[in-house]
Every structure is written in structure tokens, then in C-alpha cells.
Design a protein around this motif. Structure first.
Motif, mmCIF file in Angstrom:
data_model
loop_
_atom_site.group_PDB
_atom_site.id
_atom_site.type_symbol
_atom_site.label_atom_id
_atom_site.label_comp_id
_atom_site.label_asym_id
_atom_site.label_seq_id
_atom_site.Cartn_x
_atom_site.Cartn_y
_atom_site.Cartn_z
ATOM 1 N N ALA A 23 0.843 -1.189 0.000
ATOM 2 C CA ALA A 23 0.000 0.000 0.000
ATOM 3 C C ALA A 23 0.881 1.242 0.000
ATOM 4 N N TRP A 24 0.413 2.281 -0.684
ATOM 5 C CA TRP A 24 1.129 3.550 -0.720
ATOM 6 C C TRP A 24 0.620 4.419 0.418
ATOM 7 N N VAL A 25 1.538 4.797 1.305
ATOM 8 C CA VAL A 25 1.198 5.657 2.432
ATOM 9 C C VAL A 25 1.805 7.022 2.160
ATOM 10 N N ARG A 26 0.984 8.050 2.281
ATOM 11 C CA ARG A 26 1.464 9.403 2.024
ATOM 12 C C ARG A 26 2.618 9.756 2.954
ATOM 13 N N GLU A 36 4.971 -4.358 7.992
ATOM 14 C CA GLU A 36 4.250 -3.479 8.918
ATOM 15 C C GLU A 36 2.747 -3.730 8.797
ATOM 16 N N PRO A 37 2.232 -4.815 9.378
ATOM 17 C CA PRO A 37 0.826 -5.162 9.159
ATOM 18 C C PRO A 37 -0.164 -4.146 9.725
ATOM 19 N N LYS A 38 0.140 -3.543 10.875
ATOM 20 C CA LYS A 38 -0.800 -2.599 11.479
ATOM 21 C C LYS A 38 -0.970 -1.351 10.603
ATOM 22 N N ARG A 39 0.133 -0.804 10.169
ATOM 23 C CA ARG A 39 0.073 0.397 9.322
ATOM 24 C C ARG A 39 -0.549 0.082 7.970
ATOM 25 N N TYR A 40 -0.233 -1.108 7.431
ATOM 26 C CA TYR A 40 -0.785 -1.521 6.140
ATOM 27 C C TYR A 40 -2.309 -1.628 6.210
ATOM 28 N N VAL A 44 -5.290 0.503 4.248
ATOM 29 C CA VAL A 44 -6.266 -0.147 3.371
ATOM 30 C C VAL A 44 -7.690 0.078 3.893
ATOM 31 N N ALA A 45 -7.878 -0.018 5.194
ATOM 32 C CA ALA A 45 -9.204 0.218 5.772
ATOM 33 C C ALA A 45 -9.658 1.652 5.538
ATOM 34 N N MET A 46 -8.712 2.604 5.585
ATOM 35 C CA MET A 46 -9.062 3.994 5.335
ATOM 36 C C MET A 46 -9.558 4.177 3.896
ATOM 37 N N TYR A 47 -8.909 3.502 2.941
ATOM 38 C CA TYR A 47 -9.355 3.603 1.557
ATOM 39 C C TYR A 47 -10.749 3.021 1.379
ATOM 40 N N TYR A 48 -11.000 1.845 1.965
ATOM 41 C CA TYR A 48 -12.336 1.240 1.881
ATOM 42 C C TYR A 48 -13.384 2.149 2.525
ATOM 43 N N LEU A 49 -13.114 2.612 3.733
ATOM 44 C CA LEU A 49 -14.077 3.415 4.469
ATOM 45 C C LEU A 49 -14.384 4.728 3.760
ATOM 46 N N LEU A 50 -13.355 5.406 3.305
ATOM 47 C CA LEU A 50 -13.560 6.673 2.614
ATOM 48 C C LEU A 50 -14.286 6.459 1.282
ATOM 49 N N GLY A 51 -13.957 5.392 0.566
ATOM 50 C CA GLY A 51 -14.633 5.102 -0.690
ATOM 51 C C GLY A 51 -16.111 4.847 -0.497
#
Length: 67
Positions: A23-26, A36-40, A44-51
Motif C-alpha cells: 500500500a502507498w502511504v502518504r 508493517e501489518p498494522k500500518r498496512y 487499506v481500511a481507510m481507503y475502503y471506508l472513505l470510498g
């Protein structure tokens, strides 16, 4: 219409990131699921939720005046 298109794009990115495990993190670069599973998963959850939120808001705006 732009809310719907951007929300669809974010969900598409989340699906691609879920399948590839990267995943690309700004301001940080690429994050691997194994390193880094927690940050990953947070990203990903932020992308799903925002979408889904943008698509839901678009549908709310469009169909609110139809009733």
C-alpha cells in the motif's frame, strides 16, 4: 458525479492494495503487509471506508430530493 467516481477509485485502489500486499502511504512510501501489518491494514481500511462513505454521500445527495 465526482464523489461517486472518486469513491469508486478509492475502493478500486483498496482492492488492488489488498491483493498485492503493498500500500502507498502518504509521506512514507510503500508499506508491505508482511513488514508493517498494522500500518498496512490501517491504510487499506481507510481507503475502503472513505470510498464507501463518498459513494454513500453521493447516493444520499442524489436520492434525497427524489422522495
Amino acid at each position: 458525479m465526482t464523489l461517486f467516481a472518486f469513491g469508486t477509485f478509492l475502493i478500486f485502489l483498496a482492492v488492488v492494495y489488498t491483493c498485492t500486499g503493498k500500500a502507498w502511504v502518504r509521506f512514507h512510501g510503500w508499506v508491505n503487509r508482511a513488514d508493517e501489518p498494522k500500518r498496512y491494514w490501517l491504510e487499506v481500511a481507510m481507503y475502503y471506508l472513505l470510498g464507501f462513505a463518498l459513494i454513500g454521500f453521493y447516493l444520499y445527495k442524489v436520492h434525497w430530493f427524489a422522495n
